[in-house]
Structures are given as C-alpha cells and as structure tokens.
Motif scaffolding. Structure first.
Motif, PDB file in Angstrom:
ATOM      1  N   ARG A 308      67.690  24.743 -24.733  1.00  0.00           N
ATOM      2  CA  ARG A 308      68.798  24.364 -23.660  1.00  0.00           C
ATOM      3  C   ARG A 308      69.688  25.607 -23.181  1.00  0.00           C
ATOM      4  O   ARG A 308      70.269  25.529 -22.487  1.00  0.00           O
ATOM      5  CB  ARG A 308      69.773  23.483 -24.368  1.00  0.00           C
ATOM      6  CG  ARG A 308      69.003  21.912 -24.687  1.00  0.00           C
ATOM      7  CD  ARG A 308      69.967  20.989 -25.327  1.00  0.00           C
ATOM      8  NE  ARG A 308      71.098  20.703 -24.353  1.00  0.00           N
ATOM      9  CZ  ARG A 308      72.147  19.884 -24.851  1.00  0.00           C
ATOM     10  NH1 ARG A 308      71.892  19.298 -25.927  1.00  0.00           N
ATOM     11  NH2 ARG A 308      72.973  19.591 -23.889  1.00  0.00           N
ATOM     12  N   LEU A 309      69.112  26.929 -23.430  1.00  0.00           N
ATOM     13  CA  LEU A 309      69.802  28.048 -23.126  1.00  0.00           C
ATOM     14  C   LEU A 309      68.689  28.913 -22.471  1.00  0.00           C
ATOM     15  O   LEU A 309      67.906  29.492 -23.009  1.00  0.00           O
ATOM     16  CB  LEU A 309      70.154  28.819 -24.564  1.00  0.00           C
ATOM     17  CG  LEU A 309      71.286  28.179 -25.444  1.00  0.00           C
ATOM     18  CD1 LEU A 309      71.203  28.920 -26.660  1.00  0.00           C
ATOM     19  CD2 LEU A 309      72.404  28.085 -25.072  1.00  0.00           C
ATOM     20  N   PRO A 310      69.051  29.024 -21.060  1.00  0.00           N
ATOM     21  CA  PRO A 310      67.951  29.649 -20.312  1.00  0.00           C
ATOM     22  C   PRO A 310      68.082  31.065 -20.335  1.00  0.00           C
ATOM     23  O   PRO A 310      69.074  31.506 -20.687  1.00  0.00           O
ATOM     24  CB  PRO A 310      68.544  29.249 -18.809  1.00  0.00           C
ATOM     25  CG  PRO A 310      70.030  28.922 -19.159  1.00  0.00           C
ATOM     26  CD  PRO A 310      70.137  28.361 -20.392  1.00  0.00           C
ATOM     27  N   VAL A 311      66.912  31.831 -20.004  1.00  0.00           N
ATOM     28  CA  VAL A 311      67.071  33.102 -20.040  1.00  0.00           C
ATOM     29  C   VAL A 311      67.611  33.674 -18.856  1.00  0.00           C
ATOM     30  O   VAL A 311      67.561  32.951 -17.640  1.00  0.00           O
ATOM     31  CB  VAL A 311      65.305  33.902 -20.243  1.00  0.00           C
ATOM     32  CG1 VAL A 311      65.468  35.258 -19.672  1.00  0.00           C
ATOM     33  CG2 VAL A 311      64.773  33.352 -21.082  1.00  0.00           C
ATOM     34  N   VAL A 312      68.531  34.709 -18.803  1.00  0.00           N
ATOM     35  CA  VAL A 312      69.279  35.156 -17.710  1.00  0.00           C
ATOM     36  C   VAL A 312      69.097  36.847 -17.630  1.00  0.00           C
ATOM     37  O   VAL A 312      68.694  37.313 -18.432  1.00  0.00           O
ATOM     38  CB  VAL A 312      70.755  34.877 -17.949  1.00  0.00           C
ATOM     39  CG1 VAL A 312      71.163  33.481 -18.175  1.00  0.00           C
ATOM     40  CG2 VAL A 312      71.545  35.764 -19.221  1.00  0.00           C
ATOM     41  N   PRO A 313      69.431  37.237 -16.185  1.00  0.00           N
ATOM     42  CA  PRO A 313      69.348  38.637 -16.002  1.00  0.00           C
ATOM     43  C   PRO A 313      70.563  39.235 -16.178  1.00  0.00           C
ATOM     44  O   PRO A 313      71.796  38.612 -16.293  1.00  0.00           O
ATOM     45  CB  PRO A 313      68.879  38.677 -14.646  1.00  0.00           C
ATOM     46  CG  PRO A 313      69.775  37.481 -14.042  1.00  0.00           C
ATOM     47  CD  PRO A 313      69.693  36.263 -15.093  1.00  0.00           C
ATOM     48  N   ASN A 314      70.870  40.565 -16.496  1.00  0.00           N
ATOM     49  CA  ASN A 314      71.957  41.332 -16.328  1.00  0.00           C
ATOM     50  C   ASN A 314      72.450  41.408 -15.188  1.00  0.00           C
ATOM     51  O   ASN A 314      71.699  41.138 -14.015  1.00  0.00           O
ATOM     52  CB  ASN A 314      71.406  42.884 -16.912  1.00  0.00           C
ATOM     53  CG  ASN A 314      70.629  43.513 -16.135  1.00  0.00           C
ATOM     54  OD1 ASN A 314      69.682  42.894 -15.651  1.00  0.00           O
ATOM     55  ND2 ASN A 314      70.696  44.728 -15.976  1.00  0.00           N
ATOM     56  N   ARG A 315      73.878  41.734 -15.017  1.00  0.00           N
ATOM     57  CA  ARG A 315      74.408  41.585 -13.558  1.00  0.00           C
ATOM     58  C   ARG A 315      75.565  42.598 -13.232  1.00  0.00           C
ATOM     59  O   ARG A 315      76.019  42.460 -12.352  1.00  0.00           O
ATOM     60  CB  ARG A 315      75.070  39.972 -13.383  1.00  0.00           C
ATOM     61  CG  ARG A 315      75.940  39.667 -14.605  1.00  0.00           C
ATOM     62  CD  ARG A 315      76.511  38.076 -14.662  1.00  0.00           C
ATOM     63  NE  ARG A 315      77.364  37.844 -15.497  1.00  0.00           N
ATOM     64  CZ  ARG A 315      77.130  37.621 -16.750  1.00  0.00           C
ATOM     65  NH1 ARG A 315      75.872  37.668 -17.335  1.00  0.00           N
ATOM     66  NH2 ARG A 315      78.045  37.077 -17.796  1.00  0.00           N
ATOM     67  N   ASN A 316      75.801  43.214 -14.289  1.00  0.00           N
ATOM     68  CA  ASN A 316      77.146  44.363 -14.197  1.00  0.00           C
ATOM     69  C   ASN A 316      76.395  45.798 -14.008  1.00  0.00           C
ATOM     70  O   ASN A 316      75.609  46.245 -14.820  1.00  0.00           O
ATOM     71  CB  ASN A 316      77.864  44.210 -15.402  1.00  0.00           C
ATOM     72  CG  ASN A 316      78.556  43.298 -15.402  1.00  0.00           C
ATOM     73  OD1 ASN A 316      78.782  42.385 -14.582  1.00  0.00           O
ATOM     74  ND2 ASN A 316      79.268  42.617 -16.731  1.00  0.00           N
ATOM     75  N   PHE A 317      76.319  46.251 -12.977  1.00  0.00           N
ATOM     76  CA  PHE A 317      75.975  47.599 -12.677  1.00  0.00           C
ATOM     77  C   PHE A 317      77.093  48.449 -12.211  1.00  0.00           C
ATOM     78  O   PHE A 317      78.108  48.087 -11.464  1.00  0.00           O
ATOM     79  CB  PHE A 317      74.914  47.615 -11.546  1.00  0.00           C
ATOM     80  CG  PHE A 317      73.866  46.782 -11.783  1.00  0.00           C
ATOM     81  CD1 PHE A 317      73.569  45.740 -11.172  1.00  0.00           C
ATOM     82  CD2 PHE A 317      72.927  46.810 -12.981  1.00  0.00           C
ATOM     83  CE1 PHE A 317      72.440  44.811 -11.223  1.00  0.00           C
ATOM     84  CE2 PHE A 317      72.198  46.072 -13.196  1.00  0.00           C
ATOM     85  CZ  PHE A 317      71.653  44.944 -12.505  1.00  0.00           C
ATOM     86  N   GLN A 318      77.150  49.935 -12.448  1.00  0.00           N
ATOM     87  CA  GLN A 318      78.235  50.522 -12.090  1.00  0.00           C
ATOM     88  C   GLN A 318      77.758  51.906 -11.335  1.00  0.00           C
ATOM     89  O   GLN A 318      76.639  52.396 -11.799  1.00  0.00           O
ATOM     90  CB  GLN A 318      79.178  51.329 -13.158  1.00  0.00           C
ATOM     91  CG  GLN A 318      79.927  50.290 -14.066  1.00  0.00           C
ATOM     92  CD  GLN A 318      80.499  50.769 -15.355  1.00  0.00           C
ATOM     93  OE1 GLN A 318      80.048  51.544 -15.964  1.00  0.00           O
ATOM     94  NE2 GLN A 318      81.664  50.306 -15.283  1.00  0.00           N
ATOM     95  N   LEU A 319      78.216  52.193 -10.249  1.00  0.00           N
ATOM     96  CA  LEU A 319      78.058  53.358  -9.078  1.00  0.00           C
ATOM     97  C   LEU A 319      78.587  54.637  -9.612  1.00  0.00           C
ATOM     98  O   LEU A 319      80.080  54.606  -9.728  1.00  0.00           O
ATOM     99  CB  LEU A 319      78.013  52.951  -7.806  1.00  0.00           C
ATOM    100  CG  LEU A 319      77.788  54.166  -6.937  1.00  0.00           C
ATOM    101  CD1 LEU A 319      76.102  54.285  -6.886  1.00  0.00           C
ATOM    102  CD2 LEU A 319      78.081  53.855  -5.476  1.00  0.00           C
TER     103      LEU A 319
END
Length: 349
Positions: A308-319
C-alpha cells in the motif's frame, strides 16, 4: 550561513509529485496508526524491532553520510538500527560485488530484522534482487538511480524512493539562455551507478534532440587527460562532470588548481562534492532519500502493508553557482538564473 533555497524547475510532474507525496505521507501516518491499534497483538514492540540498513557505500562518503544521518534521526526510538556497509564505490569486479552481496545477505539473516532499508543501486542489485525478491521481509529502497525497471521492480515486498537526475531541467534553462550552444560532453566514470547515469543522460539528450558525447574514464590521470581534450574541443559547448568517487586516488587541491587553469567552457554537476570543479550545480539531496526511507519503514513497523506504499521520486533539487569557476572562464549568466542559486564557497579542509 546560507539559507536553503529550492529551485523552481519547469516540470509540472515534479510539482505534482511534491504535493502527492506530502498527501501520501499524511495518509500513511493516519492509516498505519489505525492499523497498529487494530493489530496490536501482531505487531512487534518498537523497543524490540530491528531495522537493518544495507548501505552500498562506506562511512565518510558524503552521499552515504547524508542518508545515514537521516535514518539515524528519523528512526530514533522506532527500532534498533543496524547497518552493513558494502563499500562498493571502489569495487568494479562482478565477483567482488557478488561476494559483498552474499555477506550482506548473511547479515540480514543473522539479524532477523522487521524491515530492511537498502540504499543505492548496488544494495538492490546484489542483495534485494537475488536473495529477497518477493520475500516475507519488507524492504524499503532509496537512492535508486533513475527507476528500478532494470531490476524488475516493483516486488511484492518492496517500495521506495527513486533518485531521478535533474540535469535535463538545468540544460533546458541553459539552452534557453544561449540556444546556439547545445553540444554537451559528459565526463563519466565506471560502476553500476555510473552506467545507469550514462544511459539516462543518453535518453535525455535523445529526447531533447541535441548533440552530445559521453566519455568514460577509470582513474584520476585519465580524467585529467579527457578534461583537457573536452575543454579544447571547439565542438563542445557545455561540460557535465560525473561522480569521481570511484577513483582510488583523488587529489582535491591539485585537481581544483588544474580545473581553474584549464577550464574554458561552462561546466555543471549534480553532486555537491563536485561543486569545487564546476560553474553550476543542480544537486540532489541524500538526506531526503534517507528521511523518506525512515518514515516509510516506521509506517511498516506500525502495521502498514508494504504493497500500500507506492514508489515515489525524489523532489528536492538545489541550484548552486561557483563564481570562482565562472570567473575563470569569464562567463556571465543572467541574474534571473543566478538569483535562484546558492553561492558556493570552498569549505575549510
């Protein structure tokens, strides 16, 4: 002290995942708490629970240290955290990697954990996939580069956070600034992750329809020689420096001086330890990977079924921007880009 900023990337899918992930974590927390109350007789007391972490790399490697710090902080008092370090970043032979995978398997079987966290590709490739696919023990992976299709994921007993590269978004920004300069040279290394990174870069560039070249080197000496070749190539416009952690030897002071003298083109990287040698960085967060893995492991310990726990992508990127390298190539960039960037400064060593 720097204030942390997150670049707003022009990718609607990443923004959608950011909102969705926050909602999912809230739902998981509520549902897992209810499940824990309903099934209290079947759950392991948190003081007795064991969480095993199979780490692909070693203590002292900055990416690994970031994941470790997040796991330690977020799993505090939730379980006994026991870590096995595979130390694969300087190991290239399949035989040695397989042997370390077997040692990690033995470690898991000996500790009899309630949940296992595997960080980065080698732990998935040499431990989870061959020994624990669809196993009774739940697994949480993190730092898995560019998806898990190559390992036939998903499995019935595994979920996790994949690590997608933000390089394509940075290139779109750079191409919009100077549409005539689009030929990218990627200076890459060897290893499981490096091979996946090269394949992802190939797909990104094909999708964008822009020219590119990938160069692979095995050590510091080859890296310097290829660096010179790339920066003196009139057909190359931008230089992407890959991760050099696989090299057995790396002289930071000498290589920093070398790049400042010989750099002629705008360069960029996606790992923060490569920032001294490049003009720009679009950086991923190891702490994000570890924190998500820890919260997911706690949900499993509280009774949440892994399926019941889906795979997710990373979402935090810093320039990030490096003025020393930009000045070395006499390159100026628009304020609209630099205003979003964190200014890099060389730390004391």
């Amino acid at each position: 002290m720097h204030t942390t900023h997150f670049i707003s990337l022009p990718v609607s899918s990443l923004q959608t995942w950011r909102v969705l992930s926050l909602l999912l974590l809230t739902v998981f927390s509520v549902l897992s708490s209810k499940s824990a109350l309903a099934n209290s007789n079947n759950n392991t007391n948190s003081s007795q629970a064991v969480c095993v972490h199979i780490a692909s790399y070693k203590i002292g490697y900055e990416w690994q240290d970031g994941i470790d710090a997040a796991l330690s902080q977020h799993l505090n008092q939730a379980c006994q955290l026991k870590t096995f370090y595979m130390n694969t970043q300087n190991t290239l032979s399949t035989e040695s990697l397989t042997q370390r995978g077997e040692q990690a398997k033995d470690f898991i079987e000996r500790e009899q954990p309630n949940v296992v966290i595997v960080s980065d590709d080698d732990a998935v490739k040499y431990v989870l996939q061959p020994y624990f696919r669809d196993h009774r023990i739940p697994f949480v992976f993190c730092g898995l580069n560019n998806g898990g299709a190559v390992y036939d994921l998903p499995y019935s007993n595994a979920t996790g956070m994949v690590e997608y590269s933000p390089v394509g978004q940075l290139l779109k920004l750079l191409f919009s600034i100077n549409p005539a300069k689009t030929h990218v040279a990627y200076l890459n290394t060897l290893g499981t992750t490096a091979e996946k990174d090269a394949l992802t870069f190939h797909r990104v560039m094909k999708r964008m329809g822009t020219p590119y070249t990938i160069y692979t080197v095995a050590n510091q000496e080859e890296w310097r020689a290829m660096y010179l070749k790339i920066h003196n190539d009139p057909h190359v416009d931008l230089v992407f420096l890959g991760n050099t952690v696989a090299f057995k030897n790396w002289n930071h002071a000498d290589n920093l001086a070398f790049t400042l003298v010989n750099s002629q083109k705008l360069s960029f990287a996606e790992h923060n330890w490569m920032m001294p040698y490049v003009s720009l960085g679009i950086l991923k967060s190891p702490y994000e990977q570890g924190a998500w893995a820890a919260q997911t492991a706690k949900a499993i310990l509280n009774g949440m079924p892994v399926e019941r726990l889906p795979v997710v992508p990373n979402r935090n990127f810093q320039l990030w921007s490096n003025l020393k390298q930009l000045n070395a190539i006499k390159q100026t960039l628009p304020d609209s880009l630099l205003s979003q960037a964190i200014l890099y400064s060389e730390p004391a060593r």
